[in-house]
Design a protein around this motif. Structure first.
Motif, PDB file in Angstrom:
ATOM      1  N   ASP A  58       0.833  -1.217   0.000  1.00  0.00           N
ATOM      2  CA  ASP A  58       0.000   0.000   0.000  1.00  0.00           C
ATOM      3  C   ASP A  58       0.857   1.251   0.000  1.00  0.00           C
ATOM      4  O   ASP A  58       0.421   2.317  -0.448  1.00  0.00           O
ATOM      5  N   ILE A  59       2.056   1.171   0.573  1.00  0.00           N
ATOM      6  CA  ILE A  59       2.787   2.417   0.838  1.00  0.00           C
ATOM      7  C   ILE A  59       4.089   2.524   0.039  1.00  0.00           C
ATOM      8  O   ILE A  59       4.914   3.368   0.329  1.00  0.00           O
ATOM      9  N   ARG A  60       4.266   1.633  -0.940  1.00  0.00           N
ATOM     10  CA  ARG A  60       5.528   1.743  -1.671  1.00  0.00           C
ATOM     11  C   ARG A  60       5.329   1.937  -3.164  1.00  0.00           C
ATOM     12  O   ARG A  60       4.306   1.571  -3.735  1.00  0.00           O
ATOM     13  N   PHE A  61       6.362   2.489  -3.718  1.00  0.00           N
ATOM     14  CA  PHE A  61       6.353   2.886  -5.110  1.00  0.00           C
ATOM     15  C   PHE A  61       7.449   2.055  -5.797  1.00  0.00           C
ATOM     16  O   PHE A  61       8.588   2.002  -5.305  1.00  0.00           O
ATOM     17  N   ALA A  62       7.105   1.377  -6.894  1.00  0.00           N
ATOM     18  CA  ALA A  62       8.040   0.439  -7.532  1.00  0.00           C
ATOM     19  C   ALA A  62       9.030   1.202  -8.427  1.00  0.00           C
ATOM     20  O   ALA A  62       8.905   1.229  -9.655  1.00  0.00           O
ATOM     21  N   THR A  63      10.020   1.814  -7.808  1.00  0.00           N
ATOM     22  CA  THR A  63      10.937   2.708  -8.528  1.00  0.00           C
ATOM     23  C   THR A  63      11.632   2.003  -9.699  1.00  0.00           C
ATOM     24  O   THR A  63      11.625   2.501 -10.821  1.00  0.00           O
ATOM     25  N   ARG A  64      12.247   0.843  -9.412  1.00  0.00           N
ATOM     26  CA  ARG A  64      13.005   0.159 -10.485  1.00  0.00           C
ATOM     27  C   ARG A  64      12.102  -0.113 -11.698  1.00  0.00           C
ATOM     28  O   ARG A  64      12.463   0.184 -12.834  1.00  0.00           O
ATOM     29  N   HIS A  65      10.931  -0.659 -11.418  1.00  0.00           N
ATOM     30  CA  HIS A  65      10.008  -1.014 -12.489  1.00  0.00           C
ATOM     31  C   HIS A  65       9.639   0.225 -13.320  1.00  0.00           C
ATOM     32  O   HIS A  65       9.672   0.193 -14.556  1.00  0.00           O
ATOM     33  N   VAL A  66       9.316   1.315 -12.613  1.00  0.00           N
ATOM     34  CA  VAL A  66       8.891   2.543 -13.295  1.00  0.00           C
ATOM     35  C   VAL A  66      10.026   3.127 -14.155  1.00  0.00           C
ATOM     36  O   VAL A  66       9.809   3.590 -15.274  1.00  0.00           O
ATOM     37  N   VAL A  67      11.241   3.052 -13.631  1.00  0.00           N
ATOM     38  CA  VAL A  67      12.397   3.597 -14.368  1.00  0.00           C
ATOM     39  C   VAL A  67      12.660   2.751 -15.614  1.00  0.00           C
ATOM     40  O   VAL A  67      12.785   3.275 -16.732  1.00  0.00           O
ATOM     41  N   GLU A  68      12.720   1.433 -15.414  1.00  0.00           N
ATOM     42  CA  GLU A  68      13.107   0.560 -16.537  1.00  0.00           C
ATOM     43  C   GLU A  68      12.046   0.525 -17.620  1.00  0.00           C
ATOM     44  O   GLU A  68      12.367   0.491 -18.809  1.00  0.00           O
ATOM     45  N   LYS A  69      10.769   0.570 -17.194  1.00  0.00           N
ATOM     46  CA  LYS A  69       9.718   0.465 -18.215  1.00  0.00           C
ATOM     47  C   LYS A  69       9.679   1.703 -19.122  1.00  0.00           C
ATOM     48  O   LYS A  69       9.188   1.649 -20.233  1.00  0.00           O
ATOM     49  N   GLN A  70      10.255   2.803 -18.649  1.00  0.00           N
ATOM     50  CA  GLN A  70      10.277   4.024 -19.478  1.00  0.00           C
ATOM     51  C   GLN A  70      11.590   4.198 -20.233  1.00  0.00           C
ATOM     52  O   GLN A  70      11.838   5.254 -20.819  1.00  0.00           O
ATOM     53  N   GLY A  71      12.467   3.199 -20.138  1.00  0.00           N
ATOM     54  CA  GLY A  71      13.724   3.284 -20.891  1.00  0.00           C
ATOM     55  C   GLY A  71      14.875   3.894 -20.107  1.00  0.00           C
ATOM     56  O   GLY A  71      15.927   4.200 -20.678  1.00  0.00           O
ATOM     57  N   GLY A  72      14.693   4.063 -18.798  1.00  0.00           N
ATOM     58  CA  GLY A  72      15.801   4.552 -17.965  1.00  0.00           C
ATOM     59  C   GLY A  72      16.606   3.386 -17.417  1.00  0.00           C
ATOM     60  O   GLY A  72      16.246   2.222 -17.616  1.00  0.00           O
ATOM     61  N   GLN A  73      17.700   3.716 -16.719  1.00  0.00           N
ATOM     62  CA  GLN A  73      18.503   2.655 -16.093  1.00  0.00           C
ATOM     63  C   GLN A  73      18.377   2.772 -14.590  1.00  0.00           C
ATOM     64  O   GLN A  73      18.426   3.887 -14.053  1.00  0.00           O
ATOM     65  N   PHE A  74      18.233   1.619 -13.933  1.00  0.00           N
ATOM     66  CA  PHE A  74      18.146   1.624 -12.480  1.00  0.00           C
ATOM     67  C   PHE A  74      19.368   0.927 -11.917  1.00  0.00           C
ATOM     68  O   PHE A  74      19.700  -0.183 -12.325  1.00  0.00           O
ATOM     69  N   VAL A  75      20.053   1.584 -10.982  1.00  0.00           N
ATOM     70  CA  VAL A  75      21.223   0.972 -10.342  1.00  0.00           C
ATOM     71  C   VAL A  75      20.894   0.815  -8.867  1.00  0.00           C
ATOM     72  O   VAL A  75      20.649   1.808  -8.172  1.00  0.00           O
TER      73      VAL A  75
END
Ligand SMILES: Cc1cc2nc3c(=O)[nH]c(=O)nc-3n(C[C@H](O)[C@H](O)[C@H](O)COP(=O)(O)OP(=O)(O)OC[C@H]3O[C@@H](n4cnc5c(N)ncnc54)[C@H](O)[C@@H]3O)c2cc1C
Length: 370
Positions: A58-75
């Motif tokens: 309920d309280i978290r935001f899926a940062t890696r998923h959101v970054v990668e799905k838009q073509g960014g890189q997540f480290v």
């Protein structure tokens, strides 16, 4: 010309930028986000997760998923320092990254200097994801005996944690603990009296003890030692002391404010390096030092995104206006709260309902990007 934008931390002030990565990528830029966890947790709902009102999802935001799905890189890593002249980022695992424009939203942490290193069962209010460990350990302990809980700190998070621990034990069973807040001078001392008094009365009515006008000096082997010489037993300790900005800036030799936060001008831009920006708890806004509350981080979002894009494209920057009063609502557990704005203060269930509505709406807005 294509540029590389690095975001250090995907906190509350980077939410809009994270949701617009696809636009930056479509414009030919490269975007990299460095964060120690794949998720970012919304702190306003952290005590509610501890108390069992919310699940971690309920309280978290899926940062890696959101970054990668838009073509960014997540480290997945922690930034330890940067070299602003070489435009290089260094991480805990030994990676290096170079950037053209960089933005910090790496938050703040609870200092632990009063704690003896060997002590166990001491938990911090941040990072929020660690509250889950505290929850499990607390439930395990109260199932066995009556626990003495010590909450060190006199701010809203101390009040919210104590009320939500009571909710946790009432809803899950176990021995009702003895909870003491070691508030320093006074609980919620920096808040107007109608709010302060209401929070204090509410907690006392529910059995929480408040030790004021004394300061915790050390915590060692299950004991809290006070400046006055008194000692109190505590089997389970929460450190809810005032937070301080990420140590990255001092480690990088960047200009900081008196609190160690990155010194930024009204464009949320480093006062010395024009390609460095930041938002949230980790900055020192030199025009007007801001409280370390999520409200400012959230308000900074559109300006920070505009300015990062402008810095990539050589366009004009926008100033940030922190705005006036903000709404305060504290979640005191057992689905009650205290709400305050200007002349209006009320408590009980309606205050909790208002906070729950606002917080869930905020999460939904950003989780919808997932
Ligand atoms: C228990 C509690 C309850 C609170 N409730 C409220 C509330 O109801 N309303 C309110 O306005 N404020 C509240 N606050 C204050 C609020 O938490 C902060 O002001 C807010 O979290 C600041 O947001 P931020 O994005 O700057 O930092 P954070 O939320 O701490 O986010 C920082 C992000 O950066 C990442 N990060 C950290 N270090 C590094 C690193 N070295 N390298 C890369 N990434 C890193 C973290 O993983 C995290 O994702 C509360 C605080 C606490 C502790």
């Amino acid at each position: 010309m294509a540029k590389h934008l690095v975001l250090v931390g995907g906190g509350h002030a980077h939410m809009v930028t994270l949701s617009k990565i696809h636009e930056l990528v479509a414009a030919g830029h490269q975007v990299t986000v460095v964060q120690p966890s794949d998720h970012h947790y919304y702190s306003g709902m952290g005590p509610g997760m501890l108390g069992g009102t919310y699940t971690p999802d309920d309280i978290r935001f899926a940062t890696r998923h959101v970054v990668e799905k838009q073509g960014g890189q997540f480290v997945r890593d922690k930034v330890t320092r940067i070299d602003p002249d070489a435009r290089t980022v260094f991480t805990q695992s030994g990676q290096t990254l170079t950037y053209d424009v960089l933005s910090f939203n790496a938050g703040s942490y609870v200092p632990t200097t009063i704690v003896a290193v060997e002590d166990q069962d001491i938990f911090l209010v941040k990072p929020i994801e660690r509250l889950l460990e505290a929850k499990q350990r607390f439930l395990e302990m109260v199932s066995q005996k009556k626990v003495d809980v010590g909450i060190v700190g006199g701010g809203p998070s101390a009040a919210e944690i104590s009320g939500n621990l009571l909710q946790l034990v009432r809803e899950n069973g176990g021995h009702v603990p003895s909870i003491t807040i070691y508030s320093g001078r006074r609980l919620m001392a920096r808040f107007p009296e109608p709010v302060r008094g209401r929070v204090e009365r509410d907690l006392k009515r529910r059995g929480v003890r408040i030790v004021a006008n004394d300061y915790v000096e050390t915590i060692k082997s299950g004991h809290i030692h006070m400046r006055s010489g008194q000692t109190h037993v505590a089997d389970f300790v929460f450190l809810a002391l005032g937070v301080v900005p990420s140590p990255i800036f001092e480690a990088s030799g960047l200009p900081t404010g008196p609190d160690g936060g990155l010194r930024v001008n009204r464009f949320l831009q480093s006062t010395t390096y024009p390609n460095l920006f930041g938002g949230g708890d980790c900055i020192y806004f030199e025009d007007r030092p801001l409280d370390k509350v999520g409200v400012y981080a959230v308000r900074e979002n559109p300006v920070l995104y505009h300015n990062l894009k402008a810095a990539l494209e050589g366009k004009e920057l926008q100033p940030f206006d922190p705005g006036g009063d903000y709404l305060l609502i504290f979640n005191l557990g057992e689905r009650t709260g205290v709400l305050h704005k200007r002349w209006l203060t009320f408590g009980g269930r309606p205050a909790f309902i208002a906070k729950d509505f606002i917080d869930r709406r905020f999460m939904k807005a950003f989780q919808s990007i997932e």
